[in-house]
Design a protein around this motif. Sequence first.
Motif, mmCIF file in Angstrom:
data_model
loop_
_atom_site.group_PDB
_atom_site.id
_atom_site.type_symbol
_atom_site.label_atom_id
_atom_site.label_comp_id
_atom_site.label_asym_id
_atom_site.label_seq_id
_atom_site.Cartn_x
_atom_site.Cartn_y
_atom_site.Cartn_z
ATOM 1 N N ALA A 248 -1.616 11.296 9.625
ATOM 2 C CA ALA A 248 -2.314 11.995 7.959
ATOM 3 C C ALA A 248 -3.117 13.460 8.298
ATOM 4 O O ALA A 248 -4.116 11.567 8.826
ATOM 5 C CB ALA A 248 -2.216 10.897 6.904
ATOM 6 N N VAL A 250 -5.900 14.927 6.345
ATOM 7 C CA VAL A 250 -6.818 14.743 4.741
ATOM 8 C C VAL A 250 -7.876 16.331 5.035
ATOM 9 O O VAL A 250 -8.642 16.324 6.156
ATOM 10 C CB VAL A 250 -8.282 13.365 4.990
ATOM 11 C CG1 VAL A 250 -8.448 13.522 3.389
ATOM 12 C CG2 VAL A 250 -6.864 11.995 4.716
ATOM 13 N N LEU A 268 -11.723 6.789 1.352
ATOM 14 C CA LEU A 268 -11.106 7.270 3.186
ATOM 15 C C LEU A 268 -10.795 6.142 3.850
ATOM 16 O O LEU A 268 -10.271 5.642 4.426
ATOM 17 C CB LEU A 268 -11.317 8.101 3.626
ATOM 18 C CG LEU A 268 -10.842 9.736 2.722
ATOM 19 C CD1 LEU A 268 -11.586 10.517 3.519
ATOM 20 C CD2 LEU A 268 -9.386 9.864 3.124
ATOM 21 N N LYS A 272 -8.756 3.703 5.918
ATOM 22 C CA LYS A 272 -8.230 3.830 7.141
ATOM 23 C C LYS A 272 -7.884 2.687 7.498
ATOM 24 O O LYS A 272 -7.323 2.306 8.405
ATOM 25 C CB LYS A 272 -9.167 4.578 7.403
ATOM 26 C CG LYS A 272 -9.531 4.671 8.686
ATOM 27 C CD LYS A 272 -8.064 5.623 9.479
ATOM 28 C CE LYS A 272 -7.623 5.145 10.213
ATOM 29 N NZ LYS A 272 -6.370 5.125 10.694
ATOM 30 N N SER A 282 -1.671 5.978 6.692
ATOM 31 C CA SER A 282 -3.010 6.401 6.823
ATOM 32 C C SER A 282 -3.824 7.455 7.192
ATOM 33 O O SER A 282 -3.563 7.999 8.202
ATOM 34 C CB SER A 282 -3.281 5.098 8.284
ATOM 35 O OG SER A 282 -4.516 4.619 8.482
ATOM 36 N N PRO A 283 -5.086 7.678 6.558
ATOM 37 C CA PRO A 283 -5.465 8.913 7.102
ATOM 38 C C PRO A 283 -5.894 8.958 7.630
ATOM 39 O O PRO A 283 -6.352 8.022 8.749
ATOM 40 C CB PRO A 283 -6.763 8.934 5.916
ATOM 41 C CG PRO A 283 -6.418 7.363 5.466
ATOM 42 C CD PRO A 283 -5.999 6.892 5.723
ATOM 43 N N ILE A 286 -9.576 13.619 9.427
ATOM 44 C CA ILE A 286 -9.941 13.993 8.170
ATOM 45 C C ILE A 286 -10.548 15.326 9.215
ATOM 46 O O ILE A 286 -11.585 15.598 10.069
ATOM 47 C CB ILE A 286 -11.086 12.891 8.081
ATOM 48 C CG1 ILE A 286 -10.209 11.192 7.123
ATOM 49 C CG2 ILE A 286 -12.184 13.386 6.845
ATOM 50 C CD1 ILE A 286 -10.199 10.679 9.065
ATOM 51 N N GLY A 410 -0.214 13.382 3.782
ATOM 52 C CA GLY A 410 -1.492 13.689 3.749
ATOM 53 C C GLY A 410 -2.676 14.159 2.425
ATOM 54 O O GLY A 410 -1.525 13.727 1.183
ATOM 55 N N TYR A 411 -3.625 14.078 2.040
ATOM 56 C CA TYR A 411 -4.438 14.219 1.345
ATOM 57 C C TYR A 411 -5.713 14.759 1.185
ATOM 58 O O TYR A 411 -6.022 15.894 2.104
ATOM 59 C CB TYR A 411 -5.718 12.417 1.789
ATOM 60 C CG TYR A 411 -4.338 11.137 1.808
ATOM 61 C CD1 TYR A 411 -3.973 10.605 0.598
ATOM 62 C CD2 TYR A 411 -4.307 11.465 3.315
ATOM 63 C CE1 TYR A 411 -3.319 9.691 1.280
ATOM 64 C CE2 TYR A 411 -2.989 10.480 3.282
ATOM 65 C CZ TYR A 411 -2.430 9.046 2.850
ATOM 66 O OH TYR A 411 -2.318 7.777 2.229
ATOM 67 N N VAL A 437 -5.754 8.182 -2.780
ATOM 68 C CA VAL A 437 -5.407 7.540 -1.301
ATOM 69 C C VAL A 437 -3.929 6.340 -2.032
ATOM 70 O O VAL A 437 -2.978 6.384 -0.867
ATOM 71 C CB VAL A 437 -6.019 6.956 -0.627
ATOM 72 C CG1 VAL A 437 -7.373 8.413 0.027
ATOM 73 C CG2 VAL A 437 -7.382 5.748 -1.565
#
Length: 478
Positions: A248, A250, A268, A272, A282-283, A286, A410-411, A437
């Motif tokens: 994912a 961010v 985050l 995470k 999970s992000p 980044i 996605g973030y 999140v």
Amino acid sequence: MLFIGGEWRPASDGRVIDVLNPATEEVVGQVASASAADLDDVLAAAAEGFAVWRRTAPAERAAVLDHAGRLLLDRAEAIAAVLTEEQGKPLEESLAEVRQSAEYFSWFAGEAVRSYGRLLPTAPGRRSWVERRPVGPVAAFTAWNFPASLPARKLAPAVAFGCSIVLCPAVEAPRTAAALVQALDDAGVPPGVVNLITGDPPQVSEHLINSDVIAKITLTGSVPVGQTLVGLSAKHLQSLTLELGGHAPVLIFDDLTPEQLGRAADALVRAKFRNAGQVCISPSRIFVQEAVYDAFVDAVVERVERLAPAGGAAATPPGAPTSPLSPLANARRRDAVAAMVSSSGAKIRTGGVQPDGPGFFYPPTVLTDIPPTASVLTDEPFGPILPLLPFSTLEDGLRQANAVPYGLAGYLFTASTERADAAIAGLDVGMIGLNEVALASAASPFGGVGLSGYGREGGTESLEAYTVATAVTTKGAP
């Protein structure tokens, strides 16, 4: 124990599998390892259960699910203790997961009576409609990282919409899934509707999918396992729902104030390192806009270094001021994470040193100055690694975010509506969080695109996953 046709029983040949606590490496239990005869029995039971359940009124199915959900809440603390013992996450997180599983049961109890079809316009003297019918017996395979909520996400819609199901939980953490099955049995689900099998994963999956009983396959697992099941399904052309993980991205934009950047860093770091990064949404990449990159890196490193040290997850009581870190699934995963960090060529800002002592722990690790060829940018880390990279424009950020074949979640963090709209439109993923999140809920469809799989579970979209549309047209007597 195996649960077949409404009865708990050992494997017919007596084989068992040890269950380890990954936080201590101690054996905490054993489960049966199903034989070929056991798998034949569970297929027969699922066929018989489906014949009964498909004809059961939706309101009766709803009542069973609702009752099972209330039983899970009543038993939440006991089930959470088992979950922490076999999976290793902090007890507080385990308790939240069991309660989320109860939410799936109660939410789909409501959906059971809403499996609507539709009436089609047609010529006078004719009637035409579409109705939703249960797809049939389901083979459900779940992963180790969420041993309550992943099975619940499959059990609840299958039971709600009239299917029978053979649940195959990960052998690393199977006793939590057994507790969910027990709740459904205690709530009155008929024999054969819900079954549980543990054993050698390749043997179990091949045997079940090669039968002509299983009509639907659902998997939460890795890309290679998903590809294997797709190949096995070719013979009988079973429908599939595949959630195969992700990588994912961010996007952190430079319009955020220092206070907003701090809140984004809080969110985050929490997301995470939950479950040691063993979360499919999970992000894990980044991207920070250049003007705020250095400030955001400092904020993240400062927060990661305040986390409790790895180890002792099972011993820390709920409500501790800082959550301890979960262990990784096994020694292989821990070693793979360590190898990904050591081979990255990146600058290690914090972490990166495996702790002494028992348990499959690896510390929260923050990476910067990452070479573009590093595997951490292309392969899902599925561990406590947080890489931070700069980007310039929105277009540059989206290019980097979409540069992998995965597309689960996605973030983005921004205060600009215009940027938010453009970034949401440009992210090639199945789920998006804007300044948020927490994405998973019973009411929301869960799934991705690309190598993250296809199909959706959760939300009203589950009706499509567990039923088939049947078109009926009638006319008066000939």
